[in-house]
Design a protein around this motif. Structure first.
Motif, PDB file in Angstrom:
ATOM      1  N   UNK A  13       0.816  -1.223   0.000  1.00  0.00           N
ATOM      2  CA  UNK A  13       0.000   0.000   0.000  1.00  0.00           C
ATOM      3  C   UNK A  13       0.846   1.269   0.000  1.00  0.00           C
ATOM      4  N   UNK A  14       1.989   1.234   0.728  1.00  0.00           N
ATOM      5  CA  UNK A  14       2.766   2.473   0.871  1.00  0.00           C
ATOM      6  C   UNK A  14       3.881   2.603  -0.177  1.00  0.00           C
ATOM      7  N   UNK A  15       3.914   1.718  -1.165  1.00  0.00           N
ATOM      8  CA  UNK A  15       4.918   1.819  -2.234  1.00  0.00           C
ATOM      9  C   UNK A  15       4.532   2.964  -3.175  1.00  0.00           C
ATOM     10  N   UNK A  16       5.499   3.825  -3.525  1.00  0.00           N
ATOM     11  CA  UNK A  16       5.161   4.978  -4.379  1.00  0.00           C
ATOM     12  C   UNK A  16       4.500   4.574  -5.709  1.00  0.00           C
ATOM     13  N   UNK A  17       4.930   3.455  -6.282  1.00  0.00           N
ATOM     14  CA  UNK A  17       4.345   3.040  -7.560  1.00  0.00           C
ATOM     15  C   UNK A  17       2.892   2.603  -7.397  1.00  0.00           C
ATOM     16  N   UNK A  18       2.566   2.056  -6.217  1.00  0.00           N
ATOM     17  CA  UNK A  18       1.169   1.671  -5.969  1.00  0.00           C
ATOM     18  C   UNK A  18       0.295   2.920  -5.900  1.00  0.00           C
ATOM     19  N   UNK A  19       0.769   3.904  -5.124  1.00  0.00           N
ATOM     20  CA  UNK A  19       0.022   5.153  -5.016  1.00  0.00           C
ATOM     21  C   UNK A  19      -0.157   5.818  -6.368  1.00  0.00           C
ATOM     22  N   UNK A  20       0.923   5.799  -7.159  1.00  0.00           N
ATOM     23  CA  UNK A  20       0.865   6.443  -8.478  1.00  0.00           C
ATOM     24  C   UNK A  20      -0.115   5.710  -9.393  1.00  0.00           C
ATOM     25  N   UNK A  21      -0.072   4.377  -9.388  1.00  0.00           N
ATOM     26  CA  UNK A  21      -0.973   3.612 -10.259  1.00  0.00           C
ATOM     27  C   UNK A  21      -2.426   3.851  -9.862  1.00  0.00           C
ATOM     28  N   UNK A  22      -2.697   3.861  -8.550  1.00  0.00           N
ATOM     29  CA  UNK A  22      -4.068   4.090  -8.079  1.00  0.00           C
ATOM     30  C   UNK A  22      -4.580   5.446  -8.558  1.00  0.00           C
ATOM     31  N   UNK A  23      -3.756   6.483  -8.336  1.00  0.00           N
ATOM     32  CA  UNK A  23      -4.229   7.834  -8.630  1.00  0.00           C
ATOM     33  C   UNK A  23      -4.252   8.123 -10.128  1.00  0.00           C
ATOM     34  N   UNK A  24      -3.150   7.757 -10.820  1.00  0.00           N
ATOM     35  CA  UNK A  24      -3.046   8.150 -12.232  1.00  0.00           C
ATOM     36  C   UNK A  24      -3.868   7.257 -13.148  1.00  0.00           C
ATOM     37  N   UNK A  25      -3.854   5.961 -12.878  1.00  0.00           N
ATOM     38  CA  UNK A  25      -4.486   5.036 -13.812  1.00  0.00           C
ATOM     39  C   UNK A  25      -5.910   4.665 -13.419  1.00  0.00           C
ATOM     40  N   UNK A  26      -6.153   4.471 -12.119  1.00  0.00           N
ATOM     41  CA  UNK A  26      -7.480   4.035 -11.680  1.00  0.00           C
ATOM     42  C   UNK A  26      -8.303   5.200 -11.138  1.00  0.00           C
ATOM     43  N   UNK A  27      -7.639   6.346 -10.931  1.00  0.00           N
ATOM     44  CA  UNK A  27      -8.297   7.526 -10.388  1.00  0.00           C
ATOM     45  C   UNK A  27      -9.009   7.220  -9.072  1.00  0.00           C
ATOM     46  N   UNK A  28      -8.302   6.540  -8.160  1.00  0.00           N
ATOM     47  CA  UNK A  28      -8.790   6.363  -6.801  1.00  0.00           C
ATOM     48  C   UNK A  28      -7.601   6.348  -5.838  1.00  0.00           C
ATOM     49  N   UNK A  29      -7.881   6.343  -4.537  1.00  0.00           N
ATOM     50  CA  UNK A  29      -6.815   6.418  -3.543  1.00  0.00           C
ATOM     51  C   UNK A  29      -6.485   5.030  -3.015  1.00  0.00           C
TER      52      UNK A  29
END
Lengths: 154, 404
Positions: A80-96
């Motif tokens: 959950x706290x990996x930067x790439x996970x956060x980026x994928x959630x926000x940029x690609x899935x548009x969620x947190x």
């Protein structure tokens, strides 16, 4: 789009007009490349080349478990706290990230779905997706010779 | 009385063995045992301290160590269209639950339709009942909105009754553009074995038995913009009947509960606002002509709501504040119209301010929560007899929980 309308104002500043325009384009270009920094990747056996946003959310939300041809989807994610996970959630899935975690937990502890497979690093994720039929995941950089395919989100 | 209901004979030894084995075998967050086979589990312990009234043991001016949960589950997906899931649960809650292991859920889920975005399936077995946002995983500390669930919607005194039940449910997902709608419609036989259920509907744990009858529960939940906004509607037609056995005061009777729950949530990156509202009409018939029976026959409408604001400065910290109000009879909120000789009027409502903080560390979760409460509707008379209850009270809780 709003930035695109600005050049009509910019030329008035005669001496530095070209420089300002150049800076503007560079900034826009950088912003565009940052926004697209994370790629959704899939095993080369996967027949589709794009997913709708709704479909991508259903896949990473573990609600959709098979590809259109009926073969099983295997989802790989980072912590959950990996930067790439956060980026994928926000940029690609548009969620947190916390929303995805809530959604997984509610399904996993009520028996309604299974959890995605969590791996520790982007290298490991890339390897798992490359070697697991039906796999999907994400990384921040895909090299030309990486043995995975990139899925576009529409 | 409680002991006999949750005696070791009612929890088969294989449940204890399975639970122990799964908890020992779970070093990582998710345990993948093989192709399509997963195990997960959780354990939590709460310590309580209250100014008055007992919650989870001797909390009244002391420490209560009697709130504890542990569970472990297995799920197997042999093909994308089939899913087998089961979970064993042990729960301790003061005098109302003594930790006897039980099958929390165990069902087969068959996907009937799936086109890449939309899908529909059928679950058969002992299934979890969707009810509001949080019901299905209310025993898993990590998924709760706080240590104590908002009692207006998730009244612990009827938790077993609403939680899971044998039956079948159709369920599905519809996704379009920036909206995702999930729904389920189930027909189940509710669990009425808890003594606390009788204390709520019959005022005490009586010699007769409540039996669940076929009950409908349905839910529609819409997520907009990937869950930035969530809105839900839960409807139920819940039925049970009373078999008096040798009860000297009550004849056989029927109860019907028709709850409506409205749910609304807004999720931003750093904060969430969650609100739910319920009205549940309760009607009953029969029970004879004793003074107790006449008192019970009066229909009532339960009304409750809560609003919670949660602030998350980072992924591992959250702070929350909640207002939670519930009334057993919305037409007589404080028991003034029909005072009862059987109980004090403040057992008819509960108004609760909650503030709390939670910290997550790897697979661990630690919470500290404070409640300032007026009224005792959500307290069990099995923990504190009606005559010993105090209207204005407060409480501090500390929770540690681990999961994989």
């Amino acid at each position: 789009m709003t930035e695109a309308a600005r050049p009509s104002v910019v030329p008035r500043r005669r001496p530095g007009g070209g420089t300002v325009l150049l800076c503007l384009f560079l900034t826009l270009g950088l912003a565009a490349s940052l926004a697209g920094a994370t790629e959704i990747i899939a095993n080369r056996s996967v027949a589709v080349s794009s997913l709708s946003l709704a479909s991508a959310r259903a896949v990473f939300g573990m609600r959709q478990v098979k590809w259109p041809d009926g073969s099983p989807i295997r989802v790989f994610v980072l912590p959950d706290d990996h930067p790439a996970h956060g980026a994928a959630c926000k940029e690609r899935l548009n969620l947190f990230p916390y929303q995805l975690r809530q959604s997984w937990d509610r399904q996993v502890y009520s028996g309604m779905a299974q959890a995605p497979s969590e791996v520790a690093s982007e290298e490991e994720l890339l390897n798992k997706v490359a070697t697991t039929p039906g796999a999907i995941g994400y990384v921040r950089k895909v090299k030309g010779n990486d043995p995975v395919k990139i899925l576009s989100i529409e | 009385m409680i002991r006999s209901r949750f005696s070791p004979s009612s929890s088969p030894p294989w449940l204890a063995l399975l639970l122990g084995a799964l908890l020992l075998a779970g070093p990582a967050r998710a345990q993948e045992l093989g192709e399509g086979l997963q195990a997960h589990g959780f354990i939590s312990q709460v310590v309580t301290h209250s100014s008055d009234n007992q919650v989870g043991g001797d909390s009244d001016d002391g420490l209560g160590w009697g709130l504890r949960e542990m569970g472990a589950n297995l799920s197997w997906r042999p093909t994308p269209d089939w899913l087998l899931s089961g979970q064993v649960l042990g729960r301790w809650a003061g005098e109302t639950d003594d930790g006897g292991l039980r099958l929390d859920y165990g069902f087969i889920d068959r996907t009937l339709v799936s086109d890449g975005v939309n899908q529909m399936g059928l679950r058969v077995g002992k299934i979890k009942n969707p009810y509001g946002f949080f019901n299905t995983t209310r025993d898993v500390a990590h998924t709760r909105p706080g240590i104590i669930m908002p009692q207006s919607i998730y009244l612990d005194r009827i938790r077993n009754f609403i939680l899971s039940a044998p039956g079948a449910a159709l369920h599905g997902n519809l996704a379009a553009n920036d909206m995702d709608i999930s729904w389920s419609l189930g027909m189940v036989q509710p669990d009425t074995s808890s003594a606390d259920l009788e204390s709520l509907f019959l005022l005490s744990d009586r010699v007769g038995k409540m039996k669940g009858d076929w009950t409908w529960l349905g839910q529609v939940m819409a997520d907009f913009q990937g869950g930035r906004w969530r809105a839900g509607l839960t409807l139920g037609d819940v039925r049970m009947h009373y078999q008096p056995g040798g009860d000297p005061l009550l004849a056989s009777g029927d109860n019907r509960l028709t709850p409506i729950v409205l749910s609304l949530e807004h999720n931003a990156e750093k904060y969430s606002l969650t609100a739910e509202y319920t009205q549940a009409r309760h009607e009953n018939g029969g029970y004879g002509a004793s003074p107790l029976a006449v008192g019970l026959q009066k229909p009532n409408t339960v009304e409750g709501w809560y609003v919670q604001a949660t602030y998350r400065p980072s992924l591992d910290w959250r702070f929350y504040v909640r207002r939670d109000e519930v009334y057993l009879d919305r037409n007589d909120r404080y028991g003034k119209k029909n005072p009862s000789p059987f109980y004090p009027p403040f057992i008819l409502f509960a108004k609760d301010w909650t503030v709390g903080v939670r910290h997550d560390w790897n697979a661990w979760e630690f919470s500290l929560e404070y409640h300032d409460v007026k009224g005792t509707l959500w307290l069990s008379p099995l923990d504190t007899a009606f005559g010993n209850q105090t209207q204005d009270w407060d409480m501090v809780l500390l929770q540690a929980a681990w999961r994989f």
